[in-house]
Design a protein around this motif. Structure first.
Motif, PDB file in Angstrom:
ATOM      1  N   SER A 287       0.832  -1.203   0.000  1.00 28.72           N
ATOM      2  CA  SER A 287       0.000   0.000   0.000  1.00 28.72           C
ATOM      3  C   SER A 287       0.865   1.252   0.000  1.00 28.72           C
ATOM      4  N   ARG A 288       1.929   1.239   0.790  1.00 29.85           N
ATOM      5  CA  ARG A 288       2.822   2.403   0.859  1.00 29.85           C
ATOM      6  C   ARG A 288       3.494   2.666  -0.484  1.00 29.85           C
ATOM      7  N   GLN A 289       3.749   1.624  -1.247  1.00 34.31           N
ATOM      8  CA  GLN A 289       4.380   1.790  -2.556  1.00 34.31           C
ATOM      9  C   GLN A 289       3.420   2.379  -3.580  1.00 34.31           C
ATOM     10  N   MET A 290       2.202   1.856  -3.636  1.00 37.50           N
ATOM     11  CA  MET A 290       1.313   2.255  -4.733  1.00 37.50           C
ATOM     12  C   MET A 290       0.273   3.299  -4.337  1.00 37.50           C
ATOM     13  N   GLU A 291       0.106   3.560  -3.034  1.00 37.46           N
ATOM     14  CA  GLU A 291      -0.827   4.583  -2.537  1.00 37.46           C
ATOM     15  C   GLU A 291      -0.099   5.384  -1.464  1.00 37.46           C
ATOM     16  N   PRO A 292       0.978   6.090  -1.829  1.00 36.52           N
ATOM     17  CA  PRO A 292       1.943   6.586  -0.840  1.00 36.52           C
ATOM     18  C   PRO A 292       1.405   7.532   0.212  1.00 36.52           C
ATOM     19  N   ARG A 293       0.355   8.301  -0.081  1.00 41.69           N
ATOM     20  CA  ARG A 293      -0.158   9.245   0.916  1.00 41.69           C
ATOM     21  C   ARG A 293      -1.595   8.931   1.330  1.00 41.69           C
ATOM     22  N   ALA A 294      -2.034   7.744   1.023  1.00 42.14           N
ATOM     23  CA  ALA A 294      -3.357   7.294   1.477  1.00 42.14           C
ATOM     24  C   ALA A 294      -3.199   6.607   2.829  1.00 42.14           C
ATOM     25  N   PRO A 295      -4.253   6.561   3.635  1.00 41.84           N
ATOM     26  CA  PRO A 295      -4.174   5.866   4.922  1.00 41.84           C
ATOM     27  C   PRO A 295      -3.799   4.399   4.749  1.00 41.84           C
ATOM     28  N   ALA A 296      -3.123   3.855   5.741  1.00 41.79           N
ATOM     29  CA  ALA A 296      -2.712   2.452   5.719  1.00 41.79           C
ATOM     30  C   ALA A 296      -3.945   1.546   5.768  1.00 41.79           C
ATOM     31  N   PRO A 297      -3.822   0.301   5.331  1.00 47.83           N
ATOM     32  CA  PRO A 297      -4.961  -0.622   5.349  1.00 47.83           C
ATOM     33  C   PRO A 297      -5.635  -0.738   6.717  1.00 47.83           C
ATOM     34  N   ALA A 298      -4.851  -0.794   7.788  1.00 48.52           N
ATOM     35  CA  ALA A 298      -5.440  -0.902   9.125  1.00 48.52           C
ATOM     36  C   ALA A 298      -6.295   0.321   9.452  1.00 48.52           C
ATOM     37  N   THR A 299      -5.871   1.488   8.991  1.00 46.54           N
ATOM     38  CA  THR A 299      -6.648   2.709   9.225  1.00 46.54           C
ATOM     39  C   THR A 299      -7.966   2.667   8.464  1.00 46.54           C
ATOM     40  N   ARG A 300      -7.960   2.122   7.262  1.00 52.53           N
ATOM     41  CA  ARG A 300      -9.205   2.051   6.486  1.00 52.53           C
ATOM     42  C   ARG A 300     -10.199   1.083   7.124  1.00 52.53           C
ATOM     43  N   LEU A 301      -9.694   0.005   7.701  1.00 50.87           N
ATOM     44  CA  LEU A 301     -10.597  -0.899   8.427  1.00 50.87           C
ATOM     45  C   LEU A 301     -11.163  -0.199   9.660  1.00 50.87           C
ATOM     46  N   ARG A 302     -10.340   0.623  10.307  1.00 52.88           N
ATOM     47  CA  ARG A 302     -10.852   1.407  11.441  1.00 52.88           C
ATOM     48  C   ARG A 302     -11.910   2.403  10.974  1.00 52.88           C
ATOM     49  N   MET A 303     -11.724   2.979   9.797  1.00 52.45           N
ATOM     50  CA  MET A 303     -12.724   3.883   9.245  1.00 52.45           C
ATOM     51  C   MET A 303     -14.058   3.159   9.079  1.00 52.45           C
ATOM     52  N   ILE A 304     -14.008   1.950   8.512  1.00 53.35           N
ATOM     53  CA  ILE A 304     -15.242   1.168   8.342  1.00 53.35           C
ATOM     54  C   ILE A 304     -15.899   0.917   9.694  1.00 53.35           C
ATOM     55  N   ARG A 305     -15.090   0.568  10.676  1.00 51.35           N
ATOM     56  CA  ARG A 305     -15.614   0.256  12.007  1.00 51.35           C
ATOM     57  C   ARG A 305     -16.294   1.472  12.636  1.00 51.35           C
ATOM     58  N   GLU A 306     -15.647   2.633  12.554  1.00 45.05           N
ATOM     59  CA  GLU A 306     -16.207   3.821  13.193  1.00 45.05           C
ATOM     60  C   GLU A 306     -17.415   4.373  12.429  1.00 45.05           C
ATOM     61  N   LEU A 307     -17.393   4.251  11.120  1.00 44.00           N
ATOM     62  CA  LEU A 307     -18.551   4.682  10.330  1.00 44.00           C
ATOM     63  C   LEU A 307     -19.752   3.773  10.604  1.00 44.00           C
ATOM     64  N   ALA A 308     -19.495   2.475  10.694  1.00 39.91           N
ATOM     65  CA  ALA A 308     -20.582   1.537  10.979  1.00 39.91           C
ATOM     66  C   ALA A 308     -21.142   1.763  12.373  1.00 39.91           C
ATOM     67  N   ALA A 309     -20.307   2.211  13.306  1.00 38.20           N
ATOM     68  CA  ALA A 309     -20.737   2.401  14.687  1.00 38.20           C
ATOM     69  C   ALA A 309     -21.770   3.515  14.833  1.00 38.20           C
ATOM     70  N   VAL A 310     -21.822   4.456  13.869  1.00 39.34           N
ATOM     71  CA  VAL A 310     -22.823   5.522  13.938  1.00 39.34           C
ATOM     72  C   VAL A 310     -24.054   5.180  13.099  1.00 39.34           C
ATOM     73  N   GLY A 311     -24.163   3.920  12.701  1.00 36.74           N
ATOM     74  CA  GLY A 311     -25.352   3.462  11.980  1.00 36.74           C
ATOM     75  C   GLY A 311     -25.271   3.567  10.481  1.00 36.74           C
ATOM     76  N   LEU A 312     -24.091   3.819   9.946  1.00 32.15           N
ATOM     77  CA  LEU A 312     -23.947   3.998   8.503  1.00 32.15           C
ATOM     78  C   LEU A 312     -23.856   2.660   7.787  1.00 32.15           C
ATOM     79  N   ALA A 313     -24.486   2.578   6.632  1.00 37.96           N
ATOM     80  CA  ALA A 313     -24.341   1.402   5.774  1.00 37.96           C
ATOM     81  C   ALA A 313     -23.071   1.584   4.952  1.00 37.96           C
ATOM     82  N   VAL A 314     -21.989   0.905   5.357  1.00 40.66           N
ATOM     83  CA  VAL A 314     -20.693   1.094   4.718  1.00 40.66           C
ATOM     84  C   VAL A 314     -20.481   0.028   3.647  1.00 40.66           C
TER      85      VAL A 314
END
Length: 369
Positions: free
Chosen positions: A212-239
Motif C-alpha cells: 500500500s505504501r508503494q502504490m498509494e503513498p499518501r493514502a491511509p494504511a490498510p489498518a486505518t481504512r478498516l478502522r474507518m469502516i468500524r467507526e462509520l458503521a458504529a454511527v449506523g452507517l451502511a458502509v
C-alpha cells in the motif's frame, strides 16, 4: 499508426534526479496528451550539482462557476456528482482520474499528485444549485473523480461545508473515499445515516501495508481504512467496502481476505473493479511496476491484457468496469462467492429523498407537524 499505450510508453520522460520524490506514486511528468511538445532531460556537460528539492504539494484555488456535474453513462449508478478538488495528493499510481489533469495543461504524472486545485466556493454553489425551482432531487455522488477526503481537506474543509449544506437540506448523497479525515464529520454523517440519506464506500485495495505504501503513498494504511469502516458503521452507517482496483498477481490473491476483514469491521455491502489503465495511466503504471516489482511486471500486464481484449485498457461501456474473458470471469466468481459467504450485500440501501426541503431561515415560523 502506433497504439496510444505504446506511444505514451515511449514518451515517458526520465525522472529529475534533483527532485526528492518522497512518498509520491509517479516518478516523472509525462506531458499532457493535448500538449504539442514533449520534454527530455539532457546533460549540458557542466558537472555543477543542483540543489536537491523536496517535492511539496502546491494548492491553488478556483472560484468555480458551477459545481454539480451531470453524466448519462450506462455504467454509473448516479447522474450527478460533485468534486471539491482537482488532482489528489494520495498519489495512487493506478488512479483512473489522472488523465483529467491533462485538461488543465498539467501532467497526469507528478503534477496530478503535487498540484491540486481546491474549489472554496463549492458549498455556496451547491446550495444555490439545489435551491433552484427547476431542480429535481436525486442522490449526489462525491469522490467520483478525486477523493473529497484527501489530506488537504483537513485544512480546507470544503467537503465538510458541502456535507453541511446537504445535511441542512435533507439531501441524500453517496461518498467514495479512502481518506481518514471523513471521521472528523461523524456528527453530520451519523445524523444523515439515521434519516437514510447517506452511503459511504471505503476503498481497501490491499491489507499489505508495504505494498500500500508503494502504490498509494499518501493514502491511509490498510489498518486505518478498516478502522474507518468500524467507526462509520458504529454511527449506523451502511458502509460499502470497495475492493478496487484488483491488480492481478499483486492484490488478486487478497480478495477473500479483504472482504473478510471488512465484514468483521462492520461493512454491509461490497463491490469490486478489476484494474483499469486509461490513457496516460497505462505507461505510468508500467513504469511503477518496473521500478517496484520488476519480476512480476510482465505477468501483471499479461493478465491485465487478457481481461482487456489484448490491450492495456478497454474503454467500452459495459466492460470497462468489469473486464472480459476467463480471467475476469474467475475473478468475479471468487468475489461473488466470498461476498455471499460473508453475508455482504450487493446493492446499497435506497436513500430517502422525501424530506428534501430548504432549511428554515432565521425568523421563519416552524411547522408544528
Amino acid at each position: 499508426m502506433f497504439p496510444i499505450c505504446s506511444f505514451w510508453s515511449a514518451m515517458l520522460p526520465p525522472s529529475n534526479p534533483d527532485e526528492i520524490r518522497k512518498a509520491r506514486g509517479a516518478d516523472s511528468r509525462p506531458a499532457a496528451r493535448f500538449e504539442p511538445y514533449q520534454r527530455e532531460r539532457e546533460s549540458d556537460g557542466w558537472d555543477i550539482p543542483e540543489e536537491e528539492r523536496l517535492l511539496r504539494t502546491e494548492v491553488t484555488t478556483e472560484l468555480a462557476r458551477s459545481i454539480i456535474a451531470r453524466n448519462q453513462s450506462p455504467d454509473i449508478p448516479f447522474d450527478r456528482s460533485v468534486n471539491p478538488y482537482r488532482g489528489c495528493e494520495h498519489g495512487c499510481i493506478y488512479c483512473f482520474a489522472r488523465p483529467s489533469h491533462a485538461y488543465l495543461g498539467l501532467s497526469p504524472g507528478l503534477d496530478f499528485e503535487t498540484r491540486i486545485t481546491a474549489k472554496p466556493n463549492a458549498a455556496q454553489l451547491l446550495a444555490a444549485e439545489i435551491g433552484r425551482k427547476s431542480y429535481k432531487i436525486a442522490p449526489i455522488a462525491f469522490g467520483t473523480n478525486t477523493d473529497p477526503y484527501q489530506p488537504i481537506e483537513a485544512k480546507f474543509a470544503i467537503m465538510r461545508s458541502c456535507l453541511q449544506v446537504l445535511h441542512d437540506w435533507n439531501h441524500p448523497l453517496t461518498i467514495v473515499t479512502r481518506g481518514a479525515t471523513i471521521l472528523r464529520d461523524l456528527d453530520l454523517i451519523g445524523e444523515m445515516a439515521t434519516r437514510r440519506q447517506i452511503v459511504v464506500g471505503v476503498s481497501v485495495t490491499t491489507l499489505d501495508a508495504d505494498l500500500s505504501r508503494q502504490m498509494e503513498p499518501r493514502a491511509p494504511a490498510p489498518a486505518t481504512r478498516l478502522r474507518m469502516i468500524r467507526e462509520l458503521a458504529a454511527v449506523g452507517l451502511a458502509v460499502r467496502v470497495m475492493v478496487a482496483p484488483v491488480i492481478p498477481y499483486l492484490t488478486e490473491h487478497e480478495i477473500e481476505r479483504v472482504l473478510t476483514a471488512a465484514a468483521e469491521a462492520g461493512a454491509r455491502t461490497a463491490s469490486m473493479i478489476p484494474l483499469r489503465l486509461p490513457l496516460e495511466v497505462a505507461p505510468l503504471f508500467r513504469d511503477w511496476l518496473e521500478r517496484h516489482h520488476p519480476g512480476k511486471a510482465a505477468h501483471v500486464m499479461a493478465k491485465v491484457q487478457a481481461m482487456r481484449g489484448g490491450r492495456d485498457n478497454d474503454p467500452r461501456f459495459g466492460s470497462r468496469f468489469r473486464g472480459e474473458g476467463i480471467e475476469a470471469d474467475l475473478m468475479h466468481q471468487r468475489f461473488r462467492l466470498a461476498r455471499k459467504r460473508l453475508g455482504l450485500g450487493r446493492e446499497n440501501e435506497v436513500l430517502d429523498c422525501s424530506r428534501f426541503a430548504p432549511p428554515p431561515r432565521q425568523g421563519d415560523q416552524l411547522s408544528l407537524f
